[in-house]
Design a protein around this motif. Structure first.
Motif, mmCIF file in Angstrom:
data_model
loop_
_atom_site.group_PDB
_atom_site.id
_atom_site.type_symbol
_atom_site.label_atom_id
_atom_site.label_comp_id
_atom_site.label_asym_id
_atom_site.label_seq_id
_atom_site.Cartn_x
_atom_site.Cartn_y
_atom_site.Cartn_z
ATOM 1 N N UNK A 49 -22.916 -19.290 23.645
ATOM 2 C CA UNK A 49 -22.267 -18.039 24.056
ATOM 3 C C UNK A 49 -21.242 -17.567 23.035
ATOM 4 N N UNK A 50 -20.765 -18.499 22.217
ATOM 5 C CA UNK A 50 -19.830 -18.134 21.149
ATOM 6 C C UNK A 50 -20.052 -19.082 19.982
ATOM 7 N N UNK A 51 -19.685 -18.620 18.794
ATOM 8 C CA UNK A 51 -19.716 -19.459 17.595
ATOM 9 C C UNK A 51 -18.338 -19.386 16.947
ATOM 10 N N UNK A 52 -17.758 -20.541 16.713
ATOM 11 C CA UNK A 52 -16.449 -20.634 16.060
ATOM 12 C C UNK A 52 -16.627 -21.260 14.685
ATOM 13 N N UNK A 53 -15.900 -20.750 13.701
ATOM 14 C CA UNK A 53 -15.899 -21.318 12.360
ATOM 15 C C UNK A 53 -14.467 -21.719 12.023
ATOM 16 N N UNK A 54 -14.239 -23.006 11.791
ATOM 17 C CA UNK A 54 -12.909 -23.474 11.429
ATOM 18 C C UNK A 54 -12.902 -23.755 9.934
ATOM 19 N N UNK A 55 -12.040 -23.067 9.203
ATOM 20 C CA UNK A 55 -12.064 -23.133 7.743
ATOM 21 C C UNK A 55 -10.840 -22.470 7.140
ATOM 22 N N UNK A 56 -10.620 -22.735 5.853
ATOM 23 C CA UNK A 56 -9.691 -21.919 5.071
ATOM 24 C C UNK A 56 -10.384 -21.437 3.798
ATOM 25 N N UNK A 57 -11.709 -21.544 3.801
ATOM 26 C CA UNK A 57 -12.529 -21.170 2.653
ATOM 27 C C UNK A 57 -12.933 -19.701 2.799
ATOM 28 N N UNK A 58 -12.426 -18.853 1.935
ATOM 29 C CA UNK A 58 -12.559 -17.405 2.100
ATOM 30 C C UNK A 58 -14.009 -16.909 2.152
ATOM 31 N N UNK A 59 -14.920 -17.410 1.314
ATOM 32 C CA UNK A 59 -16.313 -16.946 1.447
ATOM 33 C C UNK A 59 -16.897 -17.230 2.827
ATOM 34 N N UNK A 60 -16.541 -18.373 3.414
ATOM 35 C CA UNK A 60 -17.029 -18.697 4.757
ATOM 36 C C UNK A 60 -16.416 -17.762 5.793
ATOM 37 N N UNK A 61 -15.162 -17.387 5.594
ATOM 38 C CA UNK A 61 -14.525 -16.442 6.510
ATOM 39 C C UNK A 61 -15.230 -15.090 6.479
ATOM 40 N N UNK A 62 -15.607 -14.645 5.277
ATOM 41 C CA UNK A 62 -16.313 -13.364 5.165
ATOM 42 C C UNK A 62 -17.657 -13.437 5.868
ATOM 43 N N UNK A 63 -18.340 -14.551 5.693
ATOM 44 C CA UNK A 63 -19.637 -14.734 6.338
ATOM 45 C C UNK A 63 -19.506 -14.723 7.853
ATOM 46 N N UNK A 64 -18.509 -15.436 8.370
ATOM 47 C CA UNK A 64 -18.291 -15.494 9.815
ATOM 48 C C UNK A 64 -17.957 -14.116 10.372
ATOM 49 N N UNK A 65 -17.166 -13.385 9.633
ATOM 50 C CA UNK A 65 -16.782 -12.042 10.067
ATOM 51 C C UNK A 65 -18.004 -11.129 10.139
ATOM 52 N N UNK A 66 -18.879 -11.219 9.145
ATOM 53 C CA UNK A 66 -20.089 -10.400 9.120
ATOM 54 C C UNK A 66 -21.018 -10.747 10.277
ATOM 55 N N UNK A 67 -21.029 -12.034 10.673
ATOM 56 C CA UNK A 67 -21.906 -12.479 11.751
ATOM 57 C C UNK A 67 -21.319 -12.223 13.132
ATOM 58 N N UNK A 68 -20.062 -11.812 13.174
ATOM 59 C CA UNK A 68 -19.406 -11.579 14.455
ATOM 60 C C UNK A 68 -18.914 -12.850 15.112
ATOM 61 N N UNK A 69 -18.734 -13.900 14.321
ATOM 62 C CA UNK A 69 -18.244 -15.170 14.844
ATOM 63 C C UNK A 69 -16.721 -15.219 14.781
ATOM 64 N N UNK A 70 -16.155 -16.095 15.575
ATOM 65 C CA UNK A 70 -14.695 -16.193 15.634
ATOM 66 C C UNK A 70 -14.183 -17.185 14.597
ATOM 67 N N UNK A 71 -13.204 -16.748 13.819
ATOM 68 C CA UNK A 71 -12.639 -17.586 12.758
ATOM 69 C C UNK A 71 -11.384 -18.280 13.260
ATOM 70 N N UNK A 72 -11.346 -19.595 13.103
ATOM 71 C CA UNK A 72 -10.156 -20.380 13.378
ATOM 72 C C UNK A 72 -9.594 -20.794 12.026
#
Length: 234
Positions: A49-72
């Motif tokens: 129902x949700x996907x969370x991405x925990x990271x401080x790696x900026x390329x991964x943050x951009x990817x998560x944002x594009x996918x509509x996932x929540x960034x921690x």
């Protein structure tokens, strides 16, 4: 509510156990390709129902944002266990009742493999766990509730997680899945991966294009280490 948790480290520091056989550029390229394959599988998952991405790696943050996932967002990455446990607390506070941590270096994984784990009936307290290829590590772990017990990723983690589940009086379900178990941490793992059909994977394409596949198949030595260059995830 069931969710996925994807811990993403800085790929510039990934796969250190391959330092003896891959150059820094090659280690980055391999990690990036495996991440792409795993992310594409996650994009096809239906039961989360949700996907969370925990990271401080900026390329991964951009990817998560594009996918509509929540960034921690993490200020620093101490260890994967620390990242997963801190993120699990946040997820639980946000109403997540079951949380599946998935590694990002399983290039053979398919969306159906992930959905199959999420489909397991788990009344809390419960654990669903997929070991690594050698049976000693933990490749996927679904905890109900998310903070059921602390994480112990690394050497011997499978046995440690089972012991934690026993202490928590949790129901344990062990699932074997060859695709989920095929992660790549060292030279033996990479050689095992090369025995699979990688035709449709980004990892397979990278292994061929980089020359790593041919070098391993010919048992040639690693090329001299190169300095990391400017890199982009996609």
């Amino acid at each position: 509510m069931r969710a996925l948790l994807l811990p993403v480290k800085d790929l510039n520091n990934a796969k250190k156990r391959l330092m003896g056989v891959l150059t820094p550029e090659e280690r980055f390229g391999l990690a990036e390709a495996m991440l792409k394959d795993t992310i594409r599988a996650v994009q096809g998952v239906k039961r989360a129902e949700k996907v969370f991405v925990v990271t401080n790696y900026k390329p991964a943050m951009r990817l998560a944002q594009e996918a509509g996932w929540e960034i921690l967002h993490e200020e620093e990455q101490i260890s994967e266990s620390h990242s997963v446990d801190a993120a699990s607390k946040i997820c639980e506070q946000r109403g997540i009742t079951a949380l599946l941590r998935l590694p990002l270096d399983v290039p053979l994984v398919q969306a159906s493999d992930i959905d199959d784990l999420l489909a397991v009936a788990c009344e809390e307290p419960a654990l669903v766990i997929v070991p690594s290829r050698d049976g000693t590590g933990t490749n996927a772990i679904l905890r109900t509730p998310p903070t059921l017990f602390p994480s112990h990723f690394g050497s011997g983690s499978f046995a440690k997680h089972l012991a934690e589940a026993e202490s928590a009086h949790a129901r344990v379900t062990i699932r074997r899945n060859a695709r989920l178990e095929m992660d790549v941490d060292d030279e033996a793992d990479l050689r095992a991966l090369l025995e699979h059909d990688l035709t449709t994977t980004e990892t397979g394409r990278w292994l061929r294009a980089s020359g790593v596949e041919a070098r391993f198949n010919s048992n040639a030595g690693v090329t001299p280490a190169a300095s990391p260059a400017s890199r982009s995830l996609w």
